[in-house]
Scaffold this active site. Structure first.
Site, mmCIF file in Angstrom:
data_model
loop_
_atom_site.group_PDB
_atom_site.id
_atom_site.type_symbol
_atom_site.label_atom_id
_atom_site.label_comp_id
_atom_site.label_asym_id
_atom_site.label_seq_id
_atom_site.Cartn_x
_atom_site.Cartn_y
_atom_site.Cartn_z
ATOM 1 N N TRP A 179 -57.639 -49.094 -34.341
ATOM 2 C CA TRP A 179 -58.072 -47.946 -33.541
ATOM 3 C C TRP A 179 -59.108 -47.116 -34.285
ATOM 4 O O TRP A 179 -60.084 -46.646 -33.690
ATOM 5 C CB TRP A 179 -56.882 -47.092 -33.120
ATOM 6 C CG TRP A 179 -55.935 -47.832 -32.229
ATOM 7 C CD1 TRP A 179 -54.620 -48.109 -32.487
ATOM 8 C CD2 TRP A 179 -56.218 -48.407 -30.945
ATOM 9 N NE1 TRP A 179 -54.088 -48.818 -31.445
ATOM 10 C CE2 TRP A 179 -55.029 -49.015 -30.485
ATOM 11 C CE3 TRP A 179 -57.356 -48.468 -30.142
ATOM 12 C CZ2 TRP A 179 -54.955 -49.686 -29.257
ATOM 13 C CZ3 TRP A 179 -57.288 -49.129 -28.920
ATOM 14 C CH2 TRP A 179 -56.103 -49.719 -28.492
ATOM 15 N N ASP A 223 -56.845 -38.753 -34.600
ATOM 16 C CA ASP A 223 -56.208 -39.435 -33.470
ATOM 17 C C ASP A 223 -54.715 -39.495 -33.798
ATOM 18 O O ASP A 223 -54.315 -40.154 -34.755
ATOM 19 C CB ASP A 223 -56.806 -40.849 -33.358
ATOM 20 C CG ASP A 223 -56.121 -41.711 -32.297
ATOM 21 O OD1 ASP A 223 -55.133 -41.264 -31.684
ATOM 22 O OD2 ASP A 223 -56.585 -42.861 -32.098
ATOM 23 N N LYS A 234 -48.010 -43.144 -25.630
ATOM 24 C CA LYS A 234 -47.194 -43.624 -26.739
ATOM 25 C C LYS A 234 -45.928 -42.779 -26.877
ATOM 26 O O LYS A 234 -44.845 -43.298 -26.955
ATOM 27 C CB LYS A 234 -47.989 -43.588 -28.050
ATOM 28 C CG LYS A 234 -49.337 -44.288 -27.996
ATOM 29 C CD LYS A 234 -49.206 -45.806 -27.885
ATOM 30 C CE LYS A 234 -50.439 -46.479 -27.318
ATOM 31 N NZ LYS A 234 -51.610 -46.432 -28.141
HETATM 32 C C1 LIG Z 1 -53.003 -46.851 -28.059
HETATM 33 C C2 LIG Z 1 -53.902 -46.158 -28.983
HETATM 34 C C3 LIG Z 1 -55.239 -45.888 -28.653
HETATM 35 C C4 LIG Z 1 -55.864 -46.342 -27.352
HETATM 36 O O1 LIG Z 1 -55.358 -45.620 -26.284
HETATM 37 P P1 LIG Z 1 -55.947 -45.815 -24.800
HETATM 38 O O2 LIG Z 1 -55.324 -44.662 -24.086
HETATM 39 O O3 LIG Z 1 -55.484 -47.147 -24.319
HETATM 40 O O4 LIG Z 1 -57.408 -45.720 -24.874
HETATM 41 C C5 LIG Z 1 -56.006 -45.199 -29.560
HETATM 42 N N1 LIG Z 1 -55.495 -44.794 -30.733
HETATM 43 C C6 LIG Z 1 -54.224 -45.033 -31.083
HETATM 44 C C7 LIG Z 1 -53.714 -44.557 -32.400
HETATM 45 C C8 LIG Z 1 -53.389 -45.719 -30.228
HETATM 46 O O5 LIG Z 1 -52.123 -45.975 -30.583
#
Ligand SMILES: *Cc1c(COP(=O)(O)O)cnc(C)c1O
Length: 361
Positions: A100, A170, A194
């Site tokens: 990511w 993030d 998540k």
């Molecule tokens: C799942 C995830 C993403 C991507 O998320 P989307 O909503 O599918 O774009 C980005 N960063 C992390 C840390 C993730 O776990």
């Protein structure tokens, strides 16, 4: 019958929240309609989104000089939105600790000079690099991290020394799993699927001075933080139903005792699994111990056939979505806030039984 769902995302939500939502599906609090069917400009909905924001602010103790934005496009849209809005000097430093972070880094390179100032790719992202004295660029607009690496199961236990530069994080897979000091960040964001709610909502917590008209030329209106901040996340139709569920999860978290209580619970849960991985003769954790995530726990048996057999038998026993990410194989148990401790206890009991049946006496 509900299973123990160890999915990395979309992931398990509190059963209580799902039941409440079900009860309110046809008639939300006497409105005669579902939250899915009502105007996002209605009084009823206004209270839903305002309460959600207030509860999130309370949970995370978000200072008044930060805006909370409920946006859409998932976490991945932020990979572009961040550089478009924050790259005033067109320079940003990225710490690449997984897929990511790497995607975010590659996206930023479309808009300016993205520097990879540290990486753990040399050892399949199984650790967090030392970030105490990195070559931070003189003119960096921000330093970027992915705080919890969903796929590899690592977590920053101390934030990088950004040498005064704005920190952008993030937190998709560790959102609301423990208390955070928001003041250490310029921008915190995460996709909610998540650890908070339904896919489609991304929450951005951004310090006000970072919200300006001065964005990269050609930035679409929908990609400007300012438009969403000025309109309190109601510039256009927001992901209204998703925000409503997030609000319910915030309420649920408050009932659990807030983020300090969640941290304690999450540590207790993760310890059960990690302790077993450390003593097992069959299963092994894949992450350097001091960098282990509380949320995502990858492990392997060392044999691909046995891994596959384990995933299959576990699913038949009601422990589902334990297959590791397609890029790393093995297994991964995601044990987010809403995973009850019994789920982890029973999983470990099942693993012990599997170990007994698959190792020579
Ligand atoms: C799942 C995830 C993403 C991507 O998320 P989307 O909503 O599918 O774009 C980005 N960063 C992390 C840390 C993730 O776990």
């Amino acid at each position: 019958m509900r299973v123990y769902n160890f999915s990395a995302g979309p992931a398990v939500l509190p059963e209580e929240v799902l039941k409440e939502a079900a009860a309110e599906m046809l008639d939300y609090q006497g409105s005669g309609m579902s939250v899915m069917e009502m105007s996002h400009r209605s009084k009823v909905y206004d209270k839903i989104i305002k309460d959600a924001e207030a509860d999130l602010r309370e949970l995370m103790q978000i200072p008044d000089n930060y805006k909370v934005l409920f946006l859409q496009g998932g976490a991945s849209s932020q990979f572009a939105m961040i550089p478009m809005n924050l790259m005033k000097n067109k320079v940003a430093d990225y710490i690449v600790t997984g897929q990511w972070a790497k995607k975010a880094y590659q996206e930023a390179a479309l808009y300016g000079k993205a520097n990879k100032i540290a990486s753990s790719e040399d050892e399949t992202f199984s650790y967090i690099p030392d970030c105490s004295d990195l070559p931070i660029s003189e003119d960096a607009d921000y330093v970027y991290i992915c705080e919890n690496n969903t796929i590899y199961g690592t977590k920053f236990k101390t934030l990088p020394n950004t040498k005064g530069k704005t920190l952008v994080a993030d937190v998709s897979s560790c959102f609301l799993s423990e208390p955070v000091d928001v003041t250490k960040y310029g921008l915190i964001y995460g996709g909610v699927q998540k650890n908070i709610g339904p896919a489609g909502v991304v929450i951005v917590i951004i310090r006000e001075d970072l919200i300006t008209e001065d964005v990269l030329p050609g930035t679409p209106t929908m990609f400007k933080y300012k438009i969403h901040a000025d309109n309190e996340s109601l510039y256009n139709t927001p992901p209204a139903y998703g925000i409503y569920i997030c609000g319910k999860v915030f309420q649920w978290l408050k009932k659990q005792g807030g983020l300090a209580a969640m941290k304690e619970y999450n540590e207790k849960k993760a310890k059960i699994l990690y302790d077993y991985l450390d003593e097992s003769n069959l299963f092994k954790g894949t992450v350097r111990k001091e960098d282990r995530s509380l949320m995502n726990v990858p492990f392997v048996t060392g044999s691909e056939e046995l891994d596959a057999e384990f995933v299959k038998e576990a699913a038949a026993a009601g422990f589902v979505n334990l297959k590791g990410h397609r890029s790393v194989g093995g297994m991964r148990a995601s044990i987010y806030n809403a995973m009850p401790i019994e789920g982890v206890e029973k999983l470990v009991a099942f693993m012990k039984e599997f170990e007994k049946n698959h190792t020579e006496a």
